[in-house]
Design an enzyme around this catalytic site. Structure first.
Site, PDB file in Angstrom:
ATOM      1  CE  LYS A   1      85.806   5.152  10.204  1.00  0.00           C
ATOM      2  NZ  LYS A   1      84.487   4.649   9.938  1.00  0.00           N
TER       3      LYS A   1
ATOM      4  CD1 TRP B   1      79.940  13.113  24.226  1.00  0.00           C
ATOM      5  CD2 TRP B   1      78.256  14.118  23.158  1.00  0.00           C
ATOM      6  NE1 TRP B   1      80.399  13.535  22.995  1.00  0.00           N
ATOM      7  CE2 TRP B   1      79.398  14.148  22.327  1.00  0.00           C
ATOM      8  CE3 TRP B   1      77.067  14.697  22.692  1.00  0.00           C
ATOM      9  CZ2 TRP B   1      79.385  14.736  21.055  1.00  0.00           C
ATOM     10  CZ3 TRP B   1      77.071  15.265  21.429  1.00  0.00           C
ATOM     11  CH2 TRP B   1      78.213  15.286  20.627  1.00  0.00           C
TER      12      TRP B   1
ATOM     13  CD  GLU C   1      83.721   4.855   6.337  1.00  0.00           C
ATOM     14  OE1 GLU C   1      82.974   5.843   6.265  1.00  0.00           O
ATOM     15  OE2 GLU C   1      83.904   4.225   7.393  1.00  0.00           O
TER      16      GLU C   1
ATOM     17  CG  ASN D   1      70.589   9.298  27.683  1.00  0.00           C
ATOM     18  OD1 ASN D   1      71.239   9.796  28.597  1.00  0.00           O
ATOM     19  ND2 ASN D   1      70.747   8.053  27.281  1.00  0.00           N
ATOM     20  N   GLY D   2      69.303  13.041  25.577  1.00  0.00           N
ATOM     21  CA  GLY D   2      68.582  13.768  24.536  1.00  0.00           C
ATOM     22  C   GLY D   2      68.705  15.267  24.725  1.00  0.00           C
TER      23      GLY D   2
ATOM     24  CD  GLU E   1      84.932   8.359  13.188  1.00  0.00           C
ATOM     25  OE1 GLU E   1      85.215   7.643  12.205  1.00  0.00           O
ATOM     26  OE2 GLU E   1      83.847   8.299  13.760  1.00  0.00           O
TER      27      GLU E   1
ATOM     28  NE  ARG F   1      74.729   5.213  24.820  1.00  0.00           N
ATOM     29  CZ  ARG F   1      73.667   4.829  24.130  1.00  0.00           C
ATOM     30  NH1 ARG F   1      73.513   3.570  23.844  1.00  0.00           N
ATOM     31  NH2 ARG F   1      72.759   5.694  23.750  1.00  0.00           N
TER      32      ARG F   1
ATOM     33  CE  LYS G   1      79.595   2.260  17.249  1.00  0.00           C
ATOM     34  NZ  LYS G   1      80.413   2.324  16.017  1.00  0.00           N
TER      35      LYS G   1
ATOM     36  CB  CYS H   1      73.698  10.915  27.679  1.00  0.00           C
ATOM     37  SG  CYS H   1      74.010  12.634  27.315  1.00  0.00           S
TER      38      CYS H   1
ATOM     39  CG  HIS I   1      87.125  20.140 -12.459  1.00  0.00           C
ATOM     40  ND1 HIS I   1      87.007  20.823 -13.652  1.00  0.00           N
ATOM     41  CD2 HIS I   1      86.975  18.817 -12.764  1.00  0.00           C
ATOM     42  CE1 HIS I   1      86.774  19.955 -14.634  1.00  0.00           C
ATOM     43  NE2 HIS I   1      86.760  18.726 -14.114  1.00  0.00           N
TER      44      HIS I   1
HETATM   45  O1  M6R Z   1      74.494   4.530  13.874  1.00  0.00           O
HETATM   46  P1  M6R Z   1      74.610   5.186  12.533  1.00  0.00           P
HETATM   47  O2  M6R Z   1      75.188   4.290  11.511  1.00  0.00           O
HETATM   48  O3  M6R Z   1      73.314   5.786  12.078  1.00  0.00           O
HETATM   49  O4  M6R Z   1      75.636   6.362  12.750  1.00  0.00           O
HETATM   50  C1  M6R Z   1      75.911   7.277  11.734  1.00  0.00           C
HETATM   51  C2  M6R Z   1      77.187   8.021  12.024  1.00  0.00           C
HETATM   52  O5  M6R Z   1      77.090   8.732  13.212  1.00  0.00           O
HETATM   53  C3  M6R Z   1      78.404   7.089  12.101  1.00  0.00           C
HETATM   54  O6  M6R Z   1      78.524   6.317  10.948  1.00  0.00           O
HETATM   55  C4  M6R Z   1      79.695   7.902  12.296  1.00  0.00           C
HETATM   56  O7  M6R Z   1      79.957   8.657  11.164  1.00  0.00           O
HETATM   57  C5  M6R Z   1      80.848   6.966  12.629  1.00  0.00           C
HETATM   58  N1  M6R Z   1      81.477   7.408  13.832  1.00  0.00           N
HETATM   59  C6  M6R Z   1      81.905   6.927  11.587  1.00  0.00           C
HETATM   60  O8  M6R Z   1      82.960   6.101  11.930  1.00  0.00           O
END
Ligand code: M6R
Length: 610
Positions: A487, A75, A483, A99-100, A490, A27, A605, A2, A506
């Site tokens: 990516k 959000w 990672e 927010n929260g 995501e 965000r 974000k 949010c 395994h």
């Molecule tokens: O702001 P942060 O690095 O603490 O965020 C952690 C994760 O939410 C963030 O890395 C998320 O996994 C990304 N969207 C990955 O691309």
């Protein structure tokens, strides 16, 4: 997540609110709304599901002029993304954006029902609106005192901004676990969850601290701390670039941020490496004495930041010869961790506001960790403020939900930290020199990966109809495979998993057939021969192999095996280098599949709620 914007001014603020919401779009959100009070004291409320542009279009049809107002991008957490659940929420003369997440909203809801309140939304936020209304009707006192009483009964995380229609010259705000910043103007003041929203109107900011309550009018700003005492918080002039949210000539933020990496790494090492030495003077006076006592490193992070921490584990142990554990923040905070003596507690985070990481840091203090250090991209963030030491990644604002340049900048900082701690522990000087040399040559190596953009695009085209993908790596490239899988899933929604290549036999080998793409990260290092055996296991079972390797490794392409040759790279920085090729792959797959590159579904974000 949010976003909040609020304004009180002598001019019309509706443009400021809408522009601010636009600047918070990155965000992630699913609905938005705004409320202004006009010069006759009438409330005008507009909420819409979907893009902020939908709200802006709708706003054209109404007269939303006013000198005070609050706006929000939501959000959804409690209740679906509907117009009715969108903020602001109203209770009588009280209007709230939040927010929260309020954890005790259920019991509060029951209590408020007994007081005669009717709930018209499924949100936890409506509880706040009614509580403020109830408190104000029951007891006299200043607005901020009402807010202080209300926040005392709230459990969970919140950044809230509240407007009282009967007193349309004041905005009240409170923060706990969700950031809020006051923007200072001349004859006008603002509130937002992120300074980026307010850069068109000011560069002067006050960052509220945990437990703060504040009241702003167009000419005054007052802040009270958790104990209820009036306090003066430092004013900061923001250095964040106004055009940080400008895509320039790029099609997507993610693309721009991938291509910014050589410069981001140059910025991150600037002034920190010299003549074969790493200099981290910003850690502050006394830091070296503290770090010298470190016997163990515990790193906590989430998502991509967790993966950079995983790489660092290999580095800490191999190069600084200090034991290192890495854990996901949401797991750490809910088990009963035992602390090893002399443990340095490191958090890694792009935003510095990730709720789980922040809670883990607080827990580390409660259980007596030696000291804490954060590696973070946002100087004004909660993690930076609450850690004993901080090392900033200097990658600039990262807008795309998928982390790219912040990830490689985190690795860059972690590697410098390894060199620094290694030196303090008396490790071989040559290691530090090699790290410095590798970091200095890294930007140009990354330029060369970026020059293969079109080649990687042709590889990505083969993923159009893929439903699954496997990524393999060994050693410090295994977290890069993780990672890469994150990516891809995501932003392209392809189910992707990563395995340490030696683990295939395994279990995961059972998945291999001609429809399963297996992407192997194969640097020219001491594990290459081992990795080749793992590749052979996939090959003989008919798997579809894509090998990302370097110019001079020996691989022969065959029917089901494509070799993507990158330039040679210093092996110390191979994780950073290969990460870039994996980002390009995910980016192009997402383009080909037509998914929303910068705002993948269901994601935000900064994850400021649990
Ligand atoms: O702001 P942060 O690095 O603490 O965020 C952690 C994760 O939410 C963030 O890395 C998320 O996994 C990304 N969207 C990955 O691309």
């Amino acid at each position: 997540m949010c976003g909040i914007v609020g304004a009180v001014a002598q001019r019309d603020i509706n443009e400021i609110l809408l522009k601010g919401l636009r600047r918070l779009e990155y965000r992630g959100y699913d609905s938005s709304g705004l409320a202004v009070v006009d010069k006759y004291g009438h409330l005008k409320l507009l909420r819409r599901v979907g893009k902020v542009s939908v709200l802006i279009d709708a706003a054209q049809q109404y007269d939303l002029t006013g000198n005070i107002g609050i706006a929000h991008t939501r959000w959804a957490t409690h209740g679906k993304p509907t117009e009715n659940n969108a903020h602001p929420h109203v209770s009588g003369h009280i209007v709230v954006v939040h927010n929260g997440m309020i954890e005790n909203h259920e019991p509060l809801r029951e209590k408020l029902r007994e007081h005669g309140y009717t709930f018209v939304t499924q949100t936890d936020t409506e509880v706040i609106a009614h509580l403020v209304h109830w408190e104000q009707c029951q007891h006299s006192g200043a607005f901020f005192e009402v807010i202080q009483r209300v926040v005392n009964v709230l459990r969970g995380a919140y950044g809230i901004v509240i407007m009282d229609i009967r007193n349309p010259g004041v905005l009240a705000a409170a923060r706990s676990g969700s950031s809020l910043v006051i923007g200072l103007g001349i004859g006008e003041n603002f509130l937002a969850s992120d300074q980026l929203a307010l850069l068109p109107v000011t560069r002067r900011f006050i960052f509220l601290e945990e437990g703060d309550v504040s009241e702003i009018t167009c000419c005054t700003v007052r802040v009270w701390n958790q104990a209820g005492n009036s306090v003066k918080r430092e004013e900061i002039i923001s250095q964040v670039k106004y055009d940080a949210i400008d895509k320039g000539l790029y099609r997507h933020y993610m693309q721009k941020e991938i291509f910014e990496q050589p410069q981001a790494i140059k910025n991150t090492i600037a002034g920190r490496v010299n003549h074969g030495e790493v200099i981290l003077s910003e850690l502050g006076f006394g830091a070296d004495a503290l770090l010298l006592q470190v016997q163990h490193v515990q790193i906590i992070a989430c998502g991509s930041s967790y993966h950079s921490a995983m790489v660092a584990r290999y580095w800490f142990e191999a190069m600084a010869e200090v034991s290192c554990d890495v854990e996901i923040a949401s797991e750490f905070r809910y088990r009963k961790p035992t602390m090893r003596p002399g443990s340095l507690f490191i958090t890694v985070s792009q935003s510095g506001e990730t709720a789980d990481t922040l809670s883990a840091l607080r827990l580390s203090k409660a259980i007596g960790y030696h000291s804490s250090l954060t590696i973070c991209n946002v100087e004004s963030s909660s993690l930076v403020r609450e850690s004993d030491m901080a090392l900033m990644t200097r990658s600039g604002a990262e807008i795309s939900v998928a982390s790219t340049k912040s990830f490689t900048a985190q690795l860059t900082v972690l590697l410098m930290l390894v060199a620094h701690i290694g030196r303090l522990r008396g490790r071989c000087k040559r290691i530090e020199e090699s790290i410095v040399h590798a970091l200095q040559t890294l930007p140009s190596s990354i330029e060369q990966v970026l020059s293969l953009d079109q080649l990687i695009k042709t590889v990505a085209e083969e993923f159009l109809d893929k439903k699954h993908a496997l990524f393999l790596g060994r050693g410090d490239l295994y977290p890069i495979a993780m990672e890469a899988a994150l990516k891809l899933k995501e932003i392209s929604y392809i189910h992707a998993e990563a395995y340490a290549a030696g683990e295939m036999k395994h279990g995961p080998l059972a998945l291999i057939d001609a429809h399963m793409p297996v992407i192997v990260i194969a640097p020219n290092n001491q594990l290459l021969e081992k990795l080749k055996s793992n590749i052979e296991e996939v090959k003989v079972r008919g798997g579809l192999l894509y090998i990302f390797t370097e110019k001079d490794t020996v691989f022969t392409a065959s029917k089901n095996m494509k070799i993507i040759r990158l330039t040679q790279v210093e092996q110390i920085v191979a994780p950073i280098f290969y990460a870039v090729s994996m980002q390009l792959l995910a980016y192009h797959v997402s383009l080909i599949k037509g998914t929303n590159v910068d705002h993948p579904r269901n994601l935000a974000k900064a994850v400021t709620v649990e």
